[in-house]
Design an enzyme around this catalytic site. Structure first.
Site, PDB file in Angstrom:
ATOM      1  N   ASN A 154       0.799  -1.236   0.000  1.00 41.08           N
ATOM      2  CA  ASN A 154       0.000   0.000   0.000  1.00 41.08           C
ATOM      3  C   ASN A 154       0.831   1.286   0.000  1.00 41.08           C
ATOM      4  O   ASN A 154       0.416   2.284  -0.565  1.00 41.08           O
ATOM      5  CB  ASN A 154      -1.000  -0.016   1.151  1.00 41.08           C
ATOM      6  CG  ASN A 154      -0.350  -0.217   2.492  1.00 41.08           C
ATOM      7  OD1 ASN A 154       0.809  -0.629   2.584  1.00 41.08           O
ATOM      8  ND2 ASN A 154      -1.080   0.066   3.545  1.00 41.08           N
ATOM      9  N   SER A 230       0.418  -8.637   6.671  1.00 39.96           N
ATOM     10  CA  SER A 230      -0.785  -9.103   7.358  1.00 39.96           C
ATOM     11  C   SER A 230      -0.422  -9.941   8.587  1.00 39.96           C
ATOM     12  O   SER A 230       0.712 -10.404   8.721  1.00 39.96           O
ATOM     13  CB  SER A 230      -1.605  -9.949   6.382  1.00 39.96           C
ATOM     14  OG  SER A 230      -0.824 -11.056   5.989  1.00 39.96           O
ATOM     15  N   THR A 233       0.944 -13.548   7.726  1.00 41.80           N
ATOM     16  CA  THR A 233       2.355 -13.518   7.318  1.00 41.80           C
ATOM     17  C   THR A 233       3.227 -13.189   8.526  1.00 41.80           C
ATOM     18  O   THR A 233       4.300 -13.770   8.710  1.00 41.80           O
ATOM     19  CB  THR A 233       2.577 -12.480   6.196  1.00 41.80           C
ATOM     20  OG1 THR A 233       1.694 -12.792   5.124  1.00 41.80           O
ATOM     21  CG2 THR A 233       4.005 -12.487   5.689  1.00 41.80           C
ATOM     22  N   GLU A 251       4.884  -4.854  11.749  1.00 43.63           N
ATOM     23  CA  GLU A 251       3.825  -3.851  11.509  1.00 43.63           C
ATOM     24  C   GLU A 251       2.708  -4.555  10.766  1.00 43.63           C
ATOM     25  O   GLU A 251       2.817  -4.785   9.564  1.00 43.63           O
ATOM     26  CB  GLU A 251       4.384  -2.695  10.662  1.00 43.63           C
ATOM     27  CG  GLU A 251       5.396  -1.835  11.365  1.00 43.63           C
ATOM     28  CD  GLU A 251       4.772  -0.972  12.463  1.00 43.63           C
ATOM     29  OE1 GLU A 251       3.541  -0.993  12.633  1.00 43.63           O
ATOM     30  OE2 GLU A 251       5.539  -0.296  13.159  1.00 43.63           O
ATOM     31  N   CYS A 285      -3.368   0.372   6.783  1.00 40.36           N
ATOM     32  CA  CYS A 285      -3.432  -0.555   7.924  1.00 40.36           C
ATOM     33  C   CYS A 285      -4.107   0.055   9.139  1.00 40.36           C
ATOM     34  O   CYS A 285      -4.800  -0.622   9.879  1.00 40.36           O
ATOM     35  CB  CYS A 285      -2.022  -0.993   8.292  1.00 40.36           C
ATOM     36  SG  CYS A 285      -0.940   0.412   8.573  1.00 40.36           S
ATOM     37  N   GLY A 455       1.011  -6.111  16.103  1.00 35.61           N
ATOM     38  CA  GLY A 455       2.448  -5.963  15.879  1.00 35.61           C
ATOM     39  C   GLY A 455       3.312  -6.025  17.104  1.00 35.61           C
ATOM     40  O   GLY A 455       2.847  -6.192  18.233  1.00 35.61           O
ATOM     41  N   GLU A 459       7.949   1.622  14.819  1.00 28.48           N
ATOM     42  CA  GLU A 459       8.720   2.360  13.826  1.00 28.48           C
ATOM     43  C   GLU A 459       8.599   3.847  14.165  1.00 28.48           C
ATOM     44  O   GLU A 459       7.690   4.264  14.892  1.00 28.48           O
ATOM     45  CB  GLU A 459       8.161   2.098  12.419  1.00 28.48           C
ATOM     46  CG  GLU A 459       8.384   0.657  11.981  1.00 28.48           C
ATOM     47  CD  GLU A 459       8.098   0.405  10.515  1.00 28.48           C
ATOM     48  OE1 GLU A 459       7.041   0.797  10.025  1.00 28.48           O
ATOM     49  OE2 GLU A 459       8.969  -0.213   9.863  1.00 28.48           O
TER      50      GLU A 459
HETATM   51  P1  NAD Z   1       1.105  -9.854   3.075  1.00 27.97           P
HETATM   52  O1  NAD Z   1       1.200 -10.296   4.490  1.00 27.97           O
HETATM   53  O2  NAD Z   1       0.382 -10.699   2.117  1.00 27.97           O
HETATM   54  O3  NAD Z   1       2.569  -9.638   2.472  1.00 27.97           O
HETATM   55  C1  NAD Z   1       3.502  -8.777   3.066  1.00 27.97           C
HETATM   56  C2  NAD Z   1       4.889  -9.122   2.556  1.00 27.97           C
HETATM   57  O4  NAD Z   1       5.316 -10.365   3.111  1.00 27.97           O
HETATM   58  C3  NAD Z   1       5.000  -9.277   1.035  1.00 27.97           C
HETATM   59  O5  NAD Z   1       6.199  -8.680   0.607  1.00 27.97           O
HETATM   60  C4  NAD Z   1       5.041 -10.792   0.859  1.00 27.97           C
HETATM   61  O6  NAD Z   1       5.706 -11.207  -0.316  1.00 27.97           O
HETATM   62  C5  NAD Z   1       5.826 -11.202   2.086  1.00 27.97           C
HETATM   63  N1  NAD Z   1       5.650 -12.602   2.511  1.00 27.97           N
HETATM   64  C6  NAD Z   1       4.579 -13.402   2.321  1.00 27.97           C
HETATM   65  N2  NAD Z   1       4.799 -14.606   2.890  1.00 27.97           N
HETATM   66  C7  NAD Z   1       6.023 -14.568   3.462  1.00 27.97           C
HETATM   67  C8  NAD Z   1       6.810 -15.485   4.206  1.00 27.97           C
HETATM   68  N3  NAD Z   1       6.364 -16.712   4.498  1.00 27.97           N
HETATM   69  N4  NAD Z   1       8.022 -15.094   4.654  1.00 27.97           N
HETATM   70  C9  NAD Z   1       8.491 -13.847   4.412  1.00 27.97           C
HETATM   71  N5  NAD Z   1       7.789 -12.935   3.683  1.00 27.97           N
HETATM   72  C10 NAD Z   1       6.570 -13.283   3.219  1.00 27.97           C
HETATM   73  O7  NAD Z   1       0.489  -8.376   3.148  1.00 27.97           O
HETATM   74  P2  NAD Z   1      -0.016  -7.460   1.957  1.00 27.97           P
HETATM   75  O8  NAD Z   1      -1.286  -8.072   1.435  1.00 27.97           O
HETATM   76  O9  NAD Z   1       1.090  -7.157   1.039  1.00 27.97           O
HETATM   77  O10 NAD Z   1      -0.370  -6.110   2.737  1.00 27.97           O
HETATM   78  C11 NAD Z   1      -1.583  -5.889   3.393  1.00 27.97           C
HETATM   79  C12 NAD Z   1      -1.437  -6.140   4.890  1.00 27.97           C
HETATM   80  O11 NAD Z   1      -0.362  -5.345   5.398  1.00 27.97           O
HETATM   81  C13 NAD Z   1      -2.660  -5.716   5.651  1.00 27.97           C
HETATM   82  O12 NAD Z   1      -2.949  -6.669   6.645  1.00 27.97           O
HETATM   83  C14 NAD Z   1      -2.251  -4.406   6.284  1.00 27.97           C
HETATM   84  O13 NAD Z   1      -2.958  -4.069   7.444  1.00 27.97           O
HETATM   85  C15 NAD Z   1      -0.806  -4.646   6.553  1.00 27.97           C
HETATM   86  N6  NAD Z   1      -0.092  -3.368   6.695  1.00 27.97           N
HETATM   87  C16 NAD Z   1       0.379  -2.997   7.926  1.00 27.97           C
HETATM   88  C17 NAD Z   1       1.021  -1.783   8.095  1.00 27.97           C
HETATM   89  C18 NAD Z   1       1.534  -1.345   9.437  1.00 27.97           C
HETATM   90  O14 NAD Z   1       2.413  -0.479   9.483  1.00 27.97           O
HETATM   91  N7  NAD Z   1       1.066  -1.869  10.538  1.00 27.97           N
HETATM   92  C19 NAD Z   1       1.210  -0.946   6.990  1.00 27.97           C
HETATM   93  C20 NAD Z   1       0.733  -1.357   5.740  1.00 27.97           C
HETATM   94  C21 NAD Z   1       0.085  -2.574   5.608  1.00 27.97           C
END
Ligand code: NAD
Length: 485
Positions: A154, A230, A233, A251, A285, A455, A459
């Site tokens: 995002n 997420s 993950t 995060e 998020c 989390g 940060e």
């Molecule tokens: P996601 O969890 O699907 O992927 C995040 C990252 O992790 C990607 O780069 C993905 O390739 C990588 N990944 C996936 N499986 C992995 C593994 N087994 N080992 C290591 N890396 C792996 O999330 P998304 O769909 O890209 O993003 C949306 C999510 O992110 C939402 O839940 C949102 O709330 C969260 N988010 C949190 C914040 C925050 O600061 N708290 C900010 C932005 C988004």
């Protein structure tokens, strides 16, 4: 289709672009039209190894520089980012679909803020001196070593900089893996850091799907892992890091409450609810997706919200008048549409949107449900799209309990003119970031991160330094050594 700012190759390792098309293809799709604008390749295990080796090689010399020298490079990178803001914003818009109106002010600019802020802090990092009679103890604040950053889709530039800036300020080097959905801008961050004077290997970017992230997290050379993603993950990455006793920052997702009391300014509360649900097409998020509106003001709130929704301008994201973009991907749109269908099935009242506009691209209407009950799916699960749920409530005590009844704890907002109630509410809310009479402001000076399942660690702010460095304690004896025999 190409455009002037398109990165030259998939990866950035040891100060140079690297291509290896034997890795799985990663199509980069412009969400507004569905067109493929670039095809990158996932890093092979050998390439991941090469990136980690480069980061490892570069780390001792980078840590040996003074904080002032490292900081100067980060601040120079901030200046370059600001000077190229328009070009970087256009790239971010192509990568994510977010309107240029947003990316011009919220992406490269916030990345630059992080580089400037941690660049400034770098020279101030220090340990302490503790007098023990004649003897004394001092602590050295040292880098952790090689760090891995893994991003969500995002805020690709912001996420790369929120991790790289404090990591590099503290003398770590980094291998960053962007989300496979939005892989382009992190490469630009790498280019800019190199141009600003960061030696090759200090900040590397490798592309890939989850398995590339997993390989990075498991590698023995890695001392620290910072993930934005997420909760599912996060669970996997945290467990993998734990077995290697690595430091982590997580995060993760949220389902945050925005509580609006009867005495609030209606106009401001509606503005905040719009920002908290529809900015970046709801893909934030910390969004306040559970909007609790006190009974006396609820119908007026819904009426004003409906009027304000007439101001939505969906269209070409590169047109600066556009204020609402598409979802990032076809898959994310389908997920959100699934939640919208569930909301109606489970009895919530659809008061706006819910549909899919005609045409190419991953568009969806800004959607509002009223009469949402706490046990409905849309009330419990993170949707990550432009779907607002409005709940009623009667008392402060009741709403606090309901606001906290979630596994998440990322953010929360309170609207009231009653000062004591505002502070009492935020004291009781289980959330890492709380806002009073506003929502979703996250300046780099303020710590950001989640409680509960949202989390681990923080940060931004000075506290981030604690998460990117470690202390070494040194006891210095001034006299003879006593021994029992
Ligand atoms: P996601 O969890 O699907 O992927 C995040 C990252 O992790 C990607 O780069 C993905 O390739 C990588 N990944 C996936 N499986 C992995 C593994 N087994 N080992 C290591 N890396 C792996 O999330 P998304 O769909 O890209 O993003 C949306 C999510 O992110 C939402 O839940 C949102 O709330 C969260 N988010 C949190 C914040 C925050 O600061 N708290 C900010 C932005 C988004």
């Amino acid at each position: 289709m190409t455009y002037p700012t398109q990165p030259e190759a998939s990866h950035f390792i040891d100060g140079a672009y690297v291509e290896d098309d034997s890795g799985a293809a990663i199509p980069v799709i412009y969400p507004a039209t569905g067109e493929t604008i670039a095809t990158l390749h996932s890093a092979t295990p050998a390439l991941v190894d090469r990136a980690l080796a480069a980061a490892r090689r570069a780390q001792p010399a980078w840590a040996a520089m003074t904080g002032t020298e490292r900081g100067r490079i980060l601040r120079r990178a901030a200046d370059i980012m600001r000077a190229r803001n328009r070009e970087l914003s256009e790239l971010e818009t192509k990568d994510t679909g977010k309107p240029l109106q947003e990316t011009l002010v919220a992406d490269a600019t916030s990345g630059a803020d992080a580089l400037e802020y941690f660049g400034g802090l770098a020279a101030t990092l220090s340990g302490e001196h503790i007098q023990m009679g004649e003897d004394f103890v001092y602590t050295r604040r040292e880098a952790l070593g090689v760090a891995v950053g893994i991003g969500a889709w995002n805020y690709p530039t912001q996420i790369a900089c929120w991790k790289a800036a404090p990591a590099l300020a503290c003398g770590n080097t980094m291998v960053f893996k962007p989300s496979e959905t939005t892989p382009l801008s992190a490469l630009k961050v790498a280019e800019i850091l190199l141009e600003a004077g960061a030696p090759p290997g200090v900040f590397n970017v490798v592309q890939g799907y989850g398995e590339v992230g997993a390989q990075l997290v498991e590698d023995e050379r890695v001392a620290k892992v910072s993930l934005t993603g997420s909760v599912p993950t996060g669970r996997k990455v945290y467990s993998a890091a734990a077995s290697g006793m690595k430091s982590v920052t997580m995060e993760l997702g949220g389902k945050s409450p925005l509580v609006i009391f009867d005495d609030a300014s209606l106009e401001d509360a509606v503005s905040a609810a719009i920002n908290a649900n529809f900015y970046s097409t709801g893909q934030v998020c910390s969004n306040g997706t559970r909007v609790f509106v006190q009974d006396g003001i609820r119908e007026a709130f819904l009426k004003r919200l409906s009027e304000r929704l007439k101001g939505v301008k969906a269209g070409d994201p590169l047109d600066e008048e556009t204020n609402f973009g598409p979802m990032v991907s076809e898959r994310q749109r389908e997920i959100v549409e699934g939640f919208i269908a569930k909301g109606s099935e489970e009895g919530a009242r659809l008061v706006a949107g819910g549909g899919r506009p005609e045409g190419a691209g991953f568009w969806i209407e800004p959607t509002v449900f009223a009469d949402v009950e706490d046990d409905m799916t849309i009330a419990r699960e993170e949707i990550f799209g432009p779907v607002m749920s409005v709940f009623g409530f009667a008392t402060e005590e009741e709403v606090l309990e309901r606001a906290n009844a979630t596994i998440y704890g990322l953010s929360a907002g309170v609207f009231t003119r009653d000062l004591a109630r505002a502070h009492r509410m935020v004291a009781g809310l289980q959330a890492g970031s709380c806002w009073i009479n506003t929502y979703n402001l996250t300046p780099v000076e303020a710590p950001f991160g989640g409680m509960k399942m949202s989390g681990v660690g923080r940060e931004n702010g000075q506290v981030a330094i604690e998460h990117w460095s470690q202390l070494k304690t040194v006891y210095v004896a001034m006299g003879a050594v006593e021994a029992p025999f």
